[in-house]
Scaffold this motif. Structure first.
Motif, PDB file in Angstrom:
ATOM      1  N   ARG A 107       0.835  -1.203   0.000  1.00  0.00           N
ATOM      2  CA  ARG A 107       0.000   0.000   0.000  1.00  0.00           C
ATOM      3  C   ARG A 107       0.872   1.255   0.000  1.00  0.00           C
ATOM      4  NH1 ARG A 107      -5.280   0.714   1.289  1.00  0.00           N
ATOM      5  NH2 ARG A 107      -5.439  -1.428   2.058  1.00  0.00           N
ATOM      6  N   GLN A 127      -1.445   4.439  -1.562  1.00  0.00           N
ATOM      7  CA  GLN A 127      -2.873   4.376  -1.259  1.00  0.00           C
ATOM      8  C   GLN A 127      -3.142   4.810   0.184  1.00  0.00           C
ATOM      9  OE1 GLN A 127      -3.951   0.335  -2.032  1.00  0.00           O
ATOM     10  NE2 GLN A 127      -3.742   0.515  -4.254  1.00  0.00           N
ATOM     11  N   ASP A 128      -3.963   5.823   0.345  1.00  0.00           N
ATOM     12  CA  ASP A 128      -4.346   6.254   1.687  1.00  0.00           C
ATOM     13  C   ASP A 128      -5.226   5.211   2.345  1.00  0.00           C
ATOM     14  OD1 ASP A 128      -2.970   8.520   1.162  1.00  0.00           O
ATOM     15  OD2 ASP A 128      -4.725   9.832   0.943  1.00  0.00           O
ATOM     16  N   TYR A 129      -5.216   5.199   3.678  1.00  0.00           N
ATOM     17  CA  TYR A 129      -6.075   4.290   4.438  1.00  0.00           C
ATOM     18  C   TYR A 129      -6.835   5.116   5.466  1.00  0.00           C
ATOM     19  CZ  TYR A 129      -7.601   0.465   7.414  1.00  0.00           C
ATOM     20  OH  TYR A 129      -8.358  -0.420   8.149  1.00  0.00           O
TER      21      TYR A 129
END
Length: 420
Positions: free
Chosen positions: A156, A161-163
């Protein structure tokens, strides 16, 4: 009887140190016990011959192998690019800097930022391929046992990719054995490695000072082949001391040294571990699946290619220079592999047979360089088959199995013959 047993244990302990990146008491208690029991003898053996150190820590041993020649293909094959290898070195440097902070954990963004600062533009967070190279190096350290993944998803982070609205982050922790992975190279050696031509015909000196016979021991033990043209002075020292080196290696490890006019190499006995890797290194690195390297059938195109090269030399298409090397362009090698691929691909297994010709050329030439059979290509596209390739060729032998069945190919056979 007790003396014989002790000698065998010392043989195994020497092999343990040369065959492994690390010897961990937790993972390999028998190997660790052998090294601990004979530590004084082992330190003296390596100091008197290649002048290498045995690094030790709590529950871990490592042999620090200092080369005298820059052999770019003898690094860590699992790290797929020079940048991945550079990232490994930067990560270990970062581990050393953490000693002053009294902590062993870090987050990947902190590490990446530090590397971007010291790399002088060679690493940047903006490039996905650079982030992938860093994660490859970190995963390699995890598989070696020098690093722990504590939290987060490295994939990720690579993808950015932001979470839950937060930037991706990954937390790692260095283990106690991480400092044992450091190598004490001189700045002169590093400067040589940075500026040297990776495709050159002969290997340049690293700048690590050592007497000629010591350099010969290093070349033999690092292998797979010590070519005279790489270090003529060290080769002359080996020739002058050949009988002593032969007896020493046979007594210490039960191995033999082959010495010709242009190269030397060690042959391991059949009782030694990894004896099947005399011609090809078929064993994966830590955490790597053998199938990823197509090693089951990789020797097929290599041996067949050497057979075609022998035919070309016999026909006068190529000739050997004064050092025994044969200059062949990378394009000519690709043409030969293309022809062999069209004829024999069904015999090479599904994984290797599925590679494109460009991928096949890359894999084959890379493995031939690691085997000590090839150098190059340089910036002009020139390659050199080295003298060690002179005694190896491959061919398919067909056998009639009945009037109603077509001939079936057997396994390619390696033949020790004079090639060049």
């Amino acid at each position: 009887m007790a003396t014989t047993g002790a000698a065998e244990q010392r043989h195994l302990a020497l092999q343990d140190l040369m065959d492994r990146y690390l010897i961990s008491q937790a993972d390999e208690p028998e190997a660790y016990r052998r090294v601990a029991l004979h530590e004084g003898y082992l330190k003296a053996w390596f100091h008197e011959r290649p002048r290498w150190r045995i690094l030790s820590g709590r529950g871990v041993y490592r042999l620090e192998r200092m080369p005298s020649q820059v052999l770019f293909h003898r690094g860590l094959p699992r790290l797929r690019s020079p940048l991945s290898y550079a990232c490994l070195c930067w990560v270990l440097w970062f581990a050393e800097t953490l000693v002053t902070t009294a902590r062993d954990w870090f987050v990947i963004s902190e590490l990446a930022q530090r590397i971007a600062t010291v790399s002088e533009g060679r690493f940047t967070l903006a490039e996905r391929s650079h982030r992938e190279a860093l994660v490859q190096a970190l995963q390699f350290l995890i598989d070696l046992g020098g690093l722990l993944l504590r939290d987060g998803d490295a994939d990720r982070w690579v993808a950015g990719q932001d979470y839950l609205g937060e930037p991706p982050e990954v937390m790692y922790e260095f283990t106690e054995m991480a400092p044992r992975l450091l190598a004490n190279f001189s700045y002169e050696s590093l400067a040589v490695a940075v500026t040297a031509d990776h495709g050159r015909r002969t290997a340049p000196p690293t700048g690590e000072e050592a007497p000629p016979l010591t350099r010969a021991w290093r070349a033999l033990l690092l292998g797979p082949v010590f070519w005279k043209a790489d270090d003529p002075e060290a080769f002359a020292a080996l020739e002058a001391n050949y009988e002593a080196v032969y007896r020493d290696l046979e007594a210490s490890l039960g191995w033999q040294v082959e010495l010709t006019s242009s190269f030397a190499r060690i042959w391991r006995t059949t009782t030694a571990r990894h004896a099947g890797a005399v011609l090809l290194d078929l064993y994966p690195d830590p955490g790597e699946e053998a199938e990823e390297r197509h090693t089951r059938y990789l020797f097929h195109p290599i041996l067949l290619l050497l057979g075609r090269c022998q035919e070309g030399v016999a026909a006068g298409r190529w000739s050997a220079d004064a050092d025994g090397a044969v200059a062949i362009s990378a394009g000519e090698l690709q043409d030969l592999l293309t022809e062999l691929r069209s004829q024999h691909r069904p015999s090479w297994g599904a994984a290797l047979g599925a590679l494109s010709i460009a991928e096949l050329v890359t894999v084959v030439l890379s493995e031939m360089r690691r085997m000590g059979l090839l150098r190059g290509p340089d910036r002009f596209g020139r390659c050199w088959l080295l003298p060690a390739a002179a005694g190896i060729r491959g061919r398919y032998v067909t056998r009639e199995t009945g009037a109603r069945r077509a001939p079936e190919p057997e396994q390619p056979q390696a033949q020790q013959i004079r090639l060049f």
